[in-house]
Design an enzyme around this catalytic site. Structure first.
Site, short mmCIF file in Angstrom:
data_model
loop_
_atom_site.label_atom_id
_atom_site.label_comp_id
_atom_site.label_asym_id
_atom_site.label_seq_id
_atom_site.Cartn_x
_atom_site.Cartn_y
_atom_site.Cartn_z
N ASN A 76 62.54 -15.51 -32.92
CA ASN A 76 62.72 -15.17 -31.48
C ASN A 76 64.09 -15.80 -31.37
OD1 ASN A 76 62.94 -18.66 -29.55
ND2 ASN A 76 61.45 -16.97 -28.96
N GLU A 131 55.11 -25.90 -24.24
CA GLU A 131 54.75 -27.13 -24.77
C GLU A 131 54.42 -28.11 -24.06
OE1 GLU A 131 57.99 -30.77 -27.49
OE2 GLU A 131 58.14 -29.59 -25.82
N MET A 147 57.31 -21.48 -23.71
CA MET A 147 58.82 -21.86 -22.32
C MET A 147 58.01 -23.19 -21.35
SD MET A 147 60.58 -18.24 -21.10
CE MET A 147 58.89 -17.40 -21.02
N HIS A 191 63.67 -20.07 -34.24
CA HIS A 191 64.74 -19.52 -32.73
C HIS A 191 66.07 -19.57 -34.01
CE1 HIS A 191 66.59 -19.79 -29.27
NE2 HIS A 191 67.37 -20.22 -30.14
N GLY A 222 66.49 -13.32 -29.60
CA GLY A 222 67.47 -12.13 -29.82
C GLY A 222 67.83 -11.71 -27.83
N CYS A 277 62.24 -26.85 -30.18
CA CYS A 277 63.14 -27.93 -28.79
C CYS A 277 64.22 -28.90 -29.02
CB CYS A 277 62.01 -28.80 -27.95
SG CYS A 277 62.67 -28.60 -26.18
N GLN A 307 50.84 -24.89 -27.78
CA GLN A 307 51.76 -25.59 -28.45
C GLN A 307 51.92 -27.02 -28.48
OE1 GLN A 307 56.30 -25.31 -27.77
NE2 GLN A 307 56.23 -24.01 -29.83
N ARG A 309 63.29 -15.38 -22.46
CA ARG A 309 63.90 -15.21 -21.49
C ARG A 309 64.07 -14.10 -20.74
NH1 ARG A 309 69.38 -16.73 -22.12
NH2 ARG A 309 69.46 -15.92 -24.86
#
Length: 488
Positions: free
Chosen positions: A213, A42, A18, A182, A215, A115, A86, A242
């Site tokens: 990812n 990232e 994140m 995701h 959820g 992203c 990452q 999150r």
């Protein structure tokens, strides 16, 4: 001795990458609460390639430092077997260069292919890669063949299940260790439902671990929900973004810790690892959420330093004690380093405690220029500068060799150029030669330059060639000093 064990991606609970959140304090806190693997935010390949790897002895970290002295990536021994680096990249060779730069300090390398933000996609990175399978294959294959650590990638789903499964099968053939999915399309946002059915179809179609990812909105409200999401997607592992940002104790199987305790634990890591206060403040605001209008929330919002953040959370004493410890440690290391420097110092080097202050010299006139002209006048080889950088504080020291004698300042400087000027001053003062200071009166180099400027004007008036002979320029232009600087 630390034994490196290959990173396993099955049955794991993972902190997602994140931006602005996945820095060292949050990663360590997630590990404390039970996360098995943590991804850093990232980081763009071009930015990382400008960094130097520096051992920070005060913080006991490994820092990757940009030319402007900003720490781009910081890690420590505690997370070395758990952290996945990452990066954002759209070029296989650049990605490999970054991976080689960091691979000894991390447990794995990940390429961001999910992203949807413009800063990533406009450079053909992130979700933009999903429309270029050939480039995806090139980047991942190059990494898998080029480094020893496991390689992963994180994607979003495509418009159709069939296209998504076909892409993942192609990715699997590159030899990567796992793939994070995701469960949303690139145009979808957190309020849109996560497509568990697509993640499940992927999980059933490939043999490598699939990390589910996305959820946090629909499924993951507490620790037990992590398993529910994993079963719904048939995934090998679950990656949380999150829900972990709001309260990283989501990874704690015993249940949530009080938010106040979580925030204080986070602040302790932020102070311990000298996290920039703006980043610390951002993460704490994400945790407070609806409590930002409380008295404490307003104090946090007004804070303009790490100390003020600590005071807002009644941790002022902790801040003072911790910073005092670090100052004492820094002083001790500097003393030790200076002692070692003195012991290793060549006894034939002539030393003085001097610094170069450009305010004491005419514009564009420096001690290095004076020393260069003196060497030419005396028919000596031009001065040779050897400059080193000290890892502890990233300061520089230079030794200049003139007529087979060496000179240096005992004071370390913040830049290579300043260190070289200081070494030139030591040499000039030892030789009793003017160094060009304003207080020395008439400056013959300035007069010489004025005469040459006048000659060029006269030549121009007569239409003659304006090019200045290179041997004359050399009298006034310092020798190039952009060579790489070794560390002591």
């Amino acid at each position: 001795m630390t034994v490196n064990t290959p990173l396993c991606f099955r049955g794991k609970k993972i902190l997602a990458p994140m931006v602005r959140v996945g820095t060292l304090p949050m990663r360590l806190l997630a590990l404390d609460y039970g996360a098995d693997i943590v991804y850093c935010e990232e980081l763009i390949d071009i930015k990382m390639l400008q960094c130097k790897r520096v051992i920070n002895e005060v913080l006991e970290t490994v820092d990757f430092v940009a030319p402007n002295e900003r720490v781009v990536f910081r890690t420590c021994e505690r997370e070395r077997q758990h952290v996945v680096f990452q990066m954002g990249s759209a070029d296989a060779e650049r990605a490999l260069a970054v991976a080689k730069l960091v691979e000894s300090d991390v447990a794995g390398i990940d390429i961001n292919m999910g992203c949807p933000k413009e800063y990533s996609t406009k450079a053909s990175m992130g979700a933009a890669l999903l429309s270029d399978p050939d480039k995806i294959e090139s980047i991942l294959t190059t990494l898998v063949k080029g480094i020893c650590k496991p390689v992963t990638c994180k994607i979003r789903i495509l418009p159709s299940v069939e296209d998504t499964v076909n892409l993942v099968k192609r990715i699997e053939k590159t030899g990567i260790a796992a793939i994070a999915v995701h469960g949303r399309k690139k145009e979808e946002r957190p309020q849109h439902p996560v497509h568990c059915d697509v993640i499940k179809a992927i999980s059933e179609a490939v043999s490598i671990p699939v990390i589910a990812n996305g959820g946090s909105h629909d499924f993951i409200k507490e620790f037990a929900d992590i398993e529910t999401f994993q079963k719904a997607t048939a995934a090998s592992s679950v990656m949380i973004a999150r829900a972990a940002m709001w309260n990283p104790s989501i990874f704690r199987k015993e249940g949530f810790c009080p938010l106040k305790d979580v925030m204080q634990d986070y602040i302790k890591y932020a102070v311990r690892y000298d996290n920039h206060y703006t980043n610390t403040k951002y993460c704490l605001c994400q945790m407070l959420r609806e409590q930002l209008e409380t008295t404490q929330g307003k104090k946090l919002h007004a804070a303009q330093s790490t100390q003020e953040i600590c005071e807002a959370f009644e941790m002022g004493d902790f801040y003072e004690e911790t910073t005092a410890i670090f100052e004492a440690k820094k002083t001790s290391l500097e003393t030790k380093t200076q002692d070692e420097d003195d012991q290793m110092e060549d006894p034939d080097v002539i030393k003085m405690a001097v610094r170069f202050d450009k305010r004491e010299y005419p514009p564009q006139i420096t001690p290095k220029m004076y020393l260069l002209e003196w060497c030419r006048k005396e028919k000596h080889p031009q001065p040779v500068y050897e400059t080193v950088q000290r890892p502890l504080d990233r300061l520089f020291c230079s030794v200049v060799t003139v007529a087979e004698r060496k000179y240096r300042s005992t004071l370390w400087d913040k830049s290579k150029k300043l260190a070289e000027q200081a070494a030139a001053i030591v040499c000039l003062r030892t030789l009793g030669v003017p160094e060009g200071k304003l207080c020395e009166g008439e400056n013959h180099l300035i007069n010489k330059r004025k005469r040459q400027d006048q000659e060029r004007l006269i030549n121009r008036d007569h239409g003659e060639d304006l090019a200045e002979p290179s041997h004359k320029k050399a009298n006034f232009i310092e020798e190039a000093s952009d060579m790489n600087v070794p560390k002591m």
